[in-house]
Write a protein that holds these residues in place. Structure first.
Motif, PDB file in Angstrom:
ATOM      1  N   UNK A  12       5.978  -6.842   3.749  1.00  0.00           N
ATOM      2  CA  UNK A  12       7.380  -6.655   3.373  1.00  0.00           C
ATOM      3  C   UNK A  12       7.437  -6.553   1.860  1.00  0.00           C
ATOM      4  N   UNK A  13       7.838  -5.389   1.363  1.00  0.00           N
ATOM      5  CA  UNK A  13       7.994  -5.171  -0.071  1.00  0.00           C
ATOM      6  C   UNK A  13       9.382  -5.645  -0.490  1.00  0.00           C
ATOM      7  N   UNK A  14       9.426  -6.624  -1.362  1.00  0.00           N
ATOM      8  CA  UNK A  14      10.705  -7.156  -1.817  1.00  0.00           C
ATOM      9  C   UNK A  14      10.927  -6.878  -3.284  1.00  0.00           C
ATOM     10  N   UNK A  15      10.959  -5.596  -3.637  1.00  0.00           N
ATOM     11  CA  UNK A  15      11.233  -5.203  -5.014  1.00  0.00           C
ATOM     12  C   UNK A  15      12.688  -4.819  -5.174  1.00  0.00           C
ATOM     13  N   UNK A  16      12.939  -3.731  -5.901  1.00  0.00           N
ATOM     14  CA  UNK A  16      14.319  -3.269  -6.068  1.00  0.00           C
ATOM     15  C   UNK A  16      14.919  -2.840  -4.734  1.00  0.00           C
ATOM     16  N   UNK A  17      14.065  -2.388  -3.826  1.00  0.00           N
ATOM     17  CA  UNK A  17      14.466  -2.085  -2.459  1.00  0.00           C
ATOM     18  C   UNK A  17      13.600  -2.895  -1.507  1.00  0.00           C
ATOM     19  N   UNK A  18      14.141  -3.196  -0.342  1.00  0.00           N
ATOM     20  CA  UNK A  18      13.408  -3.970   0.657  1.00  0.00           C
ATOM     21  C   UNK A  18      12.928  -3.017   1.745  1.00  0.00           C
ATOM     22  N   UNK A  19      11.628  -2.995   1.981  1.00  0.00           N
ATOM     23  CA  UNK A  19      11.108  -2.183   3.081  1.00  0.00           C
ATOM     24  C   UNK A  19       9.867  -2.845   3.654  1.00  0.00           C
ATOM     25  N   UNK A  20       9.437  -2.355   4.794  1.00  0.00           N
ATOM     26  CA  UNK A  20       8.274  -2.928   5.463  1.00  0.00           C
ATOM     27  C   UNK A  20       7.283  -1.831   5.814  1.00  0.00           C
ATOM     28  N   UNK A  21       6.002  -2.163   5.712  1.00  0.00           N
ATOM     29  CA  UNK A  21       4.928  -1.217   5.988  1.00  0.00           C
ATOM     30  C   UNK A  21       3.938  -1.878   6.941  1.00  0.00           C
ATOM     31  N   UNK A  22       3.519  -1.144   7.955  1.00  0.00           N
ATOM     32  CA  UNK A  22       2.527  -1.674   8.891  1.00  0.00           C
ATOM     33  C   UNK A  22       1.127  -1.456   8.333  1.00  0.00           C
ATOM     34  N   UNK A  23       0.287  -2.467   8.465  1.00  0.00           N
ATOM     35  CA  UNK A  23      -1.097  -2.340   8.016  1.00  0.00           C
ATOM     36  C   UNK A  23      -1.863  -1.384   8.917  1.00  0.00           C
ATOM     37  N   UNK A  24      -2.761  -0.626   8.316  1.00  0.00           N
ATOM     38  CA  UNK A  24      -3.632   0.230   9.106  1.00  0.00           C
ATOM     39  C   UNK A  24      -4.939  -0.494   9.399  1.00  0.00           C
ATOM     40  N   UNK A  25      -5.662  -0.012  10.371  1.00  0.00           N
ATOM     41  CA  UNK A  25      -6.975  -0.577  10.670  1.00  0.00           C
ATOM     42  C   UNK A  25      -7.898  -0.339   9.485  1.00  0.00           C
ATOM     43  N   UNK A  26      -8.587  -1.378   9.070  1.00  0.00           N
ATOM     44  CA  UNK A  26      -9.488  -1.258   7.930  1.00  0.00           C
ATOM     45  C   UNK A  26      -9.041  -2.117   6.769  1.00  0.00           C
ATOM     46  N   UNK A  27      -9.392  -1.695   5.563  1.00  0.00           N
ATOM     47  CA  UNK A  27      -9.152  -2.497   4.369  1.00  0.00           C
ATOM     48  C   UNK A  27      -7.771  -2.215   3.784  1.00  0.00           C
ATOM     49  N   UNK A  28      -6.968  -3.265   3.643  1.00  0.00           N
ATOM     50  CA  UNK A  28      -5.641  -3.195   3.040  1.00  0.00           C
ATOM     51  C   UNK A  28      -5.621  -4.133   1.835  1.00  0.00           C
ATOM     52  N   UNK A  29      -5.136  -3.639   0.690  1.00  0.00           N
ATOM     53  CA  UNK A  29      -5.140  -4.451  -0.532  1.00  0.00           C
ATOM     54  C   UNK A  29      -3.775  -4.353  -1.202  1.00  0.00           C
ATOM     55  N   UNK A  30      -3.309  -5.486  -1.705  1.00  0.00           N
ATOM     56  CA  UNK A  30      -2.010  -5.507  -2.376  1.00  0.00           C
ATOM     57  C   UNK A  30      -2.051  -6.463  -3.558  1.00  0.00           C
ATOM     58  N   UNK A  31      -1.268  -6.123  -4.577  1.00  0.00           N
ATOM     59  CA  UNK A  31      -1.082  -7.005  -5.723  1.00  0.00           C
ATOM     60  C   UNK A  31       0.417  -7.042  -6.027  1.00  0.00           C
ATOM     61  N   UNK A  32       0.828  -6.560  -7.194  1.00  0.00           N
ATOM     62  CA  UNK A  32       2.249  -6.651  -7.552  1.00  0.00           C
ATOM     63  C   UNK A  32       2.980  -5.320  -7.407  1.00  0.00           C
ATOM     64  N   UNK A  33       2.376  -4.381  -6.668  1.00  0.00           N
ATOM     65  CA  UNK A  33       3.047  -3.132  -6.306  1.00  0.00           C
ATOM     66  C   UNK A  33       3.045  -3.014  -4.783  1.00  0.00           C
ATOM     67  N   UNK A  34       3.160  -1.776  -4.280  1.00  0.00           N
ATOM     68  CA  UNK A  34       3.172  -1.579  -2.836  1.00  0.00           C
ATOM     69  C   UNK A  34       1.771  -1.712  -2.244  1.00  0.00           C
TER      70      UNK A  34
END
Length: 257
Positions: free
Chosen positions: A126-148
């Motif tokens: 769940x991205x909670x920045x200026x807009x709120x949206x949700x993204x489903x993880x794909x199979x494999x490697x998923x990485x996140x920091x302070x962006x999407x």
């Protein structure tokens, strides 16, 4: 800020593999992972200042993590993102946690944040920045920091991906061995992306490695209580196996009634 990598549904023996570095002010106190009271049972570290957490696992095998992100806001936030992270760990599924996070972040009571909600059935951010949206993880490697999630513009995320994918991560042992080195990579020179961050008053303050297999006895939880390039990971796996075994027993009992 933080750096969170999840290898999802790629290794049959361990559908959820996690590596995470936490960045915070050095003076902000925290407690190492422990089993929290109440139901469901939760294993997580505690932010001693606000009472929340940054990453945890509950007895249902649900992993919740939070990364701070920038957000333009006209209102003063009234709730801790870490407290919400701890509340999401009360959920019985990633889908439920995702829905609660979406509702809470839409209230405008929080600073910017990304919430990771993942279990054996599904994985979401769940991205909670200026807009709120949700993204489903794909199979494999998923990485996140302070962006999407998996943002190619994030140099730190791309650096972590490049270093992790130099190796074949086809088993829990390989993933944890590689991730323990990648996430302990010492700070880069100024102006370049860095895995471990070390600034004057804040930086990488802890690191966590998690492997969730199909059986509680195979679960692994390792934690470094400071920057992992200066501190070894300690084993908290017995605590994780304890809460997962409890969850399995309760689920089996419920199924028989």
């Amino acid at each position: 800020m933080c750096l969170l990598a999840i290898q999802y549904q790629l290794v049959p023996d361990a559908p959820i593999l996690v590596a995470a570095n936490r960045e915070e002010f050095y003076e902000r106190p925290s407690q190492p992972p422990s089993i929290q009271s109440g139901k469901p049972r939760v294993l997580c570290g505690i932010d001693a200042q606000a009472g929340g957490t940054w990453l945890g696992v509950n007895q249902h095998g649900l992993v919740i993590g939070v990364c701070n992100r920038r957000k333009m806001s006209s209102s003063y936030p009234s709730r801790s993102r870490g407290v919400l992270c701890r509340e999401l760990l009360k959920s019985n599924s990633a889908v439920h946690a995702r829905d609660v996070a979406m509702e809470e972040l839409s209230s405008g009571r929080y600073d910017g944040a990304n919430f990771v909600c993942v279990d054996a059935e599904s994985g979401w951010v769940v991205h909670g920045g200026n807009e709120i949206d949700t993204v489903e993880m794909h199979e494999g490697l998923n990485i996140i920091s302070n962006r999407d999630l998996n943002d190619p513009r994030d140099e730190r995320v791309e650096m972590a991906r490049r270093l992790l994918t130099l190796h074949t991560l086809d088993s829990p042992v390989k993933f944890l061995a590689v991730a323990s080195k990648v996430f302990a990579r010492p700070p880069s020179p100024p102006g370049r992306p860095s895995i471990v961050i070390r600034e004057k008053d804040r930086g990488t303050v802890s690191s966590t490695l998690i492997s969730l297999g199909k059986k509680p006895r195979d679960a692994i939880y390792q934690f470094s209580g400071s920057a992992p390039d200066r501190s070894r990971y300690e084993d908290y796996s017995p605590l994780l196996r304890d809460i997962l075994s409890r969850g399995l027993r309760e689920a089996n009992t419920k199924a028989k009634t």
